[in-house]
Design a protein around this motif. Structure first.
Motif, PDB file in Angstrom:
ATOM      1  N   GLU A   1       0.314   5.226   0.362  1.00 47.36           N
ATOM      2  CA  GLU A   1      -0.793   5.994   0.906  1.00 47.36           C
ATOM      3  C   GLU A   1      -0.357   7.407   1.258  1.00 47.36           C
ATOM      4  O   GLU A   1       0.730   7.634   1.792  1.00 47.36           O
TER       5      GLU A   1
ATOM      6  N   LYS B   1      -9.463   8.993  -0.604  1.00 45.48           N
ATOM      7  CA  LYS B   1      -9.813   8.920   0.802  1.00 45.48           C
ATOM      8  C   LYS B   1     -10.748  10.061   1.230  1.00 45.48           C
ATOM      9  O   LYS B   1     -11.483   9.926   2.212  1.00 45.48           O
TER      10      LYS B   1
ATOM     11  N   VAL C   1       0.847  -1.198   0.000  1.00 44.92           N
ATOM     12  CA  VAL C   1       0.000   0.000   0.000  1.00 44.92           C
ATOM     13  C   VAL C   1       0.880   1.245   0.000  1.00 44.92           C
ATOM     14  O   VAL C   1       1.754   1.402   0.857  1.00 44.92           O
TER      15      VAL C   1
ATOM     16  N   GLU D   1      -3.217   0.259  -3.733  1.00 42.14           N
ATOM     17  CA  GLU D   1      -2.821  -1.085  -3.307  1.00 42.14           C
ATOM     18  C   GLU D   1      -2.338  -1.873  -4.518  1.00 42.14           C
ATOM     19  O   GLU D   1      -3.057  -2.001  -5.518  1.00 42.14           O
TER      20      GLU D   1
ATOM     21  N   ARG E   1      -5.189   6.150  -1.480  1.00 40.50           N
ATOM     22  CA  ARG E   1      -4.677   4.852  -1.041  1.00 40.50           C
ATOM     23  C   ARG E   1      -4.585   3.953  -2.265  1.00 40.50           C
ATOM     24  O   ARG E   1      -5.594   3.652  -2.913  1.00 40.50           O
TER      25      ARG E   1
END
Length: 320
Positions: free
Chosen positions: A15, A37, A13, A22, A20
């Motif tokens: 961030e 987010k 991840v 992945e 975010r």
């Protein structure tokens, strides 16, 4: 940056305060998820099964997880290599990279700019490829690619970034000004392969015209894959959602001069999405592209680089 799990697969991840991202080293060095987010919005297509659906090398891409962002190389459609010394060698469906494990290496020296480098090598052809993924600011995920030819012979290829991004009804697709002519390669409407349209105007299955730059309701059950077959001066594709979310794919056009899009309004597999594909050549396979005068060649014992950004941000005032 942290290590975790995406379904049953190990993931990494990246961030920031805003996004975010992945990523999966195995398979594919894939960007599996990208979330804004500030709104909680997931941009990339997700599959509901809690177990990641893998397929072996040389299997069909659509029978695998078929989501997120995968690299297509050295083809999209299955075909056969045409030139010496690999003439007759099969190019796997959607290429080799999406099903392979990639080695992940972390940048431990620059903690201010979280980054990870993924690398892998060819199965049927003597190449290696690496990509560095990093957050260059809170809203932007940056990709830097390098492709190396380890043989003495020229290597003909297609690279495309295959990004399966969610749509909403009314989403605006914003493209560069030079995206004026669009060539159909796949259609649930009335288009045939090779038909040229004046973007954004297409025709549906009954022959009625519609604007393709504004996502229709999923009830139309339509899909259309198009390439803008003239090299672009500016490389980008923006999606402006009616709820205020925004995503923009930006790409350097020196070595990735073309753009393909597949608009899928519940016409395939129950999905309502767009596939954005910056690409080195068009038409889904190198042999067909060559017939239309497009050839992408990496000379023997040489390398090539290109870069791309995925940027997230609000584009319109949110509805109250």
């Amino acid at each position: 940056m942290s290590s975790t799990n995406y379904k049953n697969k190990e993931s990494i991840v990246l961030e920031s305060d805003r996004i975010r991202a992945e990523l999966l080293p195995n398979p594919g060095g894939k960007l599996a998820s990208l979330i804004d987010k500030s709104t909680g919005y997931e941009f990339f297509v997700q599959r509901p099964d809690p177990i990641y659906k893998e397929q072996p090398f040389d299997a069909l891409y659509v029978e695998a997880e078929c989501s997120g962002f995968d690299d297509m190389f050295p083809t999209i459609d299955e075909c056969f290599y045409e030139s010496f010394p690999w003439k007759g060698t099969k190019l796997a469906d959607h290429g080799e990279l999406w099903s392979l494990p990639w080695k992940a290496t972390f940048d431990s020296e620059n903690s201010d700019i979280p980054s990870v480098e993924f690398s892998t090598g060819g199965v049927r052809f003597p190449y290696s490829i690496k990509k560095r993924v990093q957050l260059i600011n809170p809203e932007t995920l940056h990709y830097q690619y390098e492709l190396l030819n380890h043989s003495a012979f020229d290597f003909e290829y297609l690279w495309a970034g295959h990004m399966m991004i969610n749509l909403q009804e009314g989403t605006k697709i914003v493209l560069p000004e030079d995206c004026k002519e669009a060539t159909s390669v796949l259609s649930a409407g009335s288009s045939k392969f090779g038909d040229v349209h004046q973007w954004p105007f297409l025709k549906d299955a009954t022959g009625n015209p519609y604007r393709a730059d504004i996502a229709r309701n999923a009830s139309v059950k339509g899909f259309e894959k198009l390439y803008f077959t003239k090299p672009l001066d500016q490389g980008f594709c923006k999606l402006e959602y009616p709820d205020g979310n925004r995503i923009e794919v930006q790409f350097e056009t020196k070595n990735v001069p073309y753009l393909g899009i597949l608009i899928n309004e519940d016409g395939w597999d129950g999905l309502y999405n767009i596939i954005i594909e910056p690409c080195s050549i068009c038409y889904d396979r190198p042999d067909v592209a060559k017939k239309y005068g497009q050839v992408c060649v990496l000379p023997g014992f040489s390398s090539i680089q290109w870069a791309m950004n995925i940027k997230v941000g609000d584009c319109i005032e949110k509805k109250q």
